[in-house]
Write a protein that holds these residues in place. Sequence first.
Motif, mmCIF file in Angstrom:
data_model
loop_
_atom_site.group_PDB
_atom_site.id
_atom_site.type_symbol
_atom_site.label_atom_id
_atom_site.label_comp_id
_atom_site.label_asym_id
_atom_site.label_seq_id
_atom_site.Cartn_x
_atom_site.Cartn_y
_atom_site.Cartn_z
ATOM 1 N N PHE A 183 0.870 -1.190 0.000
ATOM 2 C CA PHE A 183 0.000 0.000 0.000
ATOM 3 C C PHE A 183 0.905 1.239 0.000
ATOM 4 N N ALA A 184 0.986 1.926 -1.160
ATOM 5 C CA ALA A 184 1.919 3.054 -1.300
ATOM 6 C C ALA A 184 1.466 4.284 -0.529
ATOM 7 N N GLY A 185 0.166 4.510 -0.415
ATOM 8 C CA GLY A 185 -0.328 5.673 0.304
ATOM 9 C C GLY A 185 -1.630 6.168 -0.305
ATOM 10 N N VAL A 186 -2.023 7.369 0.130
ATOM 11 C CA VAL A 186 -3.277 7.970 -0.327
ATOM 12 C C VAL A 186 -2.954 9.254 -1.083
ATOM 13 N N MET A 187 -3.560 9.410 -2.253
ATOM 14 C CA MET A 187 -3.374 10.617 -3.046
ATOM 15 C C MET A 187 -4.698 11.367 -3.108
ATOM 16 N N THR A 188 -4.640 12.667 -2.883
ATOM 17 C CA THR A 188 -5.846 13.489 -2.949
ATOM 18 C C THR A 188 -5.992 14.037 -4.362
ATOM 19 N N GLN B 129 -10.975 13.954 -3.515
ATOM 20 C CA GLN B 129 -11.233 12.530 -3.382
ATOM 21 C C GLN B 129 -9.959 11.824 -2.940
ATOM 22 N N GLN B 130 -10.099 10.903 -1.990
ATOM 23 C CA GLN B 130 -8.973 10.145 -1.469
ATOM 24 C C GLN B 130 -8.822 8.857 -2.274
ATOM 25 N N LEU B 131 -7.676 8.736 -2.964
ATOM 26 C CA LEU B 131 -7.422 7.578 -3.819
ATOM 27 C C LEU B 131 -6.370 6.674 -3.181
ATOM 28 N N ASN B 132 -6.663 5.403 -3.117
ATOM 29 C CA ASN B 132 -5.726 4.421 -2.557
ATOM 30 C C ASN B 132 -4.762 3.959 -3.648
ATOM 31 N N VAL B 133 -3.467 4.195 -3.431
ATOM 32 C CA VAL B 133 -2.454 3.887 -4.441
ATOM 33 C C VAL B 133 -1.762 2.577 -4.103
ATOM 34 N N VAL B 134 -1.765 1.658 -5.073
ATOM 35 C CA VAL B 134 -1.123 0.360 -4.899
ATOM 36 C C VAL B 134 0.260 0.394 -5.533
ATOM 37 N N ASP B 135 1.263 -0.020 -4.771
ATOM 38 C CA ASP B 135 2.602 -0.235 -5.326
ATOM 39 C C ASP B 135 2.505 -1.544 -6.105
ATOM 40 N N THR B 136 2.141 -1.427 -7.395
ATOM 41 C CA THR B 136 1.803 -2.608 -8.186
ATOM 42 C C THR B 136 2.956 -3.596 -8.268
ATOM 43 N N GLY B 137 4.183 -3.085 -8.469
ATOM 44 C CA GLY B 137 5.340 -3.985 -8.546
ATOM 45 C C GLY B 137 5.495 -4.794 -7.279
ATOM 46 N N ARG B 138 5.285 -4.169 -6.126
ATOM 47 C CA ARG B 138 5.441 -4.878 -4.841
ATOM 48 C C ARG B 138 4.263 -5.815 -4.603
ATOM 49 N N TRP B 139 3.103 -5.470 -5.143
ATOM 50 C CA TRP B 139 1.933 -6.343 -4.988
ATOM 51 C C TRP B 139 2.139 -7.613 -5.808
ATOM 52 N N ILE B 140 2.738 -7.450 -7.009
ATOM 53 C CA ILE B 140 2.995 -8.606 -7.865
ATOM 54 C C ILE B 140 4.156 -9.438 -7.342
ATOM 55 N N MET B 141 5.219 -8.760 -6.893
ATOM 56 C CA MET B 141 6.432 -9.444 -6.405
ATOM 57 C C MET B 141 6.688 -9.022 -4.960
ATOM 58 N N PRO B 142 6.012 -9.645 -3.990
ATOM 59 C CA PRO B 142 6.099 -9.235 -2.577
ATOM 60 C C PRO B 142 7.514 -9.228 -2.019
#
Length: 238
Positions: free
Chosen positions: A137-142, A146-159
Amino acid sequence: MSQSSQFKAMEDYFQSLLNEGAPEPSRAEPAPQVPVPAVVAKPTLEKPRQAELEQLLAKVPVTKPTVAAPVQAAKPAVPRTPAAPPPVVWQNIQTEREFQALFFSVAGITFGVPLTELGGIHQLGKLNTLFGKPAWFAGVMTQREQQLNVVDTGRWIMPEQDATPDYQYLIMLGDSAWGLACHELMGTEWLSRDQIKWRDKAGKRPWLAGMVKDKMCALLHVRELLTLLKQGVNIDGV
């Protein structure tokens, strides 16, 4: 006084002594006699009237008293064990015979998402980190309040790898507040269903709808991907 007269006087005297103290007979008038009422015979109906009355009585229904059935005590209800909900059947995405898809890359890996499942594209900006969230979970971007949840996609794919830097864009998933960070936008293309090797069951990768044959890249199953993100698990379900 002669002897007989003397004897008579003595007899009356003794008789008076014998009767002393006894109530003297009343000389009042005799009590009137109470007349005894004569027994009046009950009048009898005339024979025609008696026969008519018997006919009327014969027409009157005789109601027999009903005996109520004994009330049986209700048996205590046995609580039933609630049935287990049926397992959720995995279903793949439904598209038109030909549809458009957006392709983007993350750390050299290409992904595709149908435009019907795309919620928007944003330039990645400043992130506010939150404690207690998964490592991916990279963080929240405004964005426009609106509060958007940002996924660190590379880390989600390769933990096992560290955080992936230099993300440029945020690919929003459907109408949710979740977005996948990516490095490069590779444009949109028209695809036919025959160009996709579709999956028919969830397997270990429920988020994978299929493989685009000529590009050898993954086509995302957005609904299943959102389920995993909301549960806080990565590509491996942990």
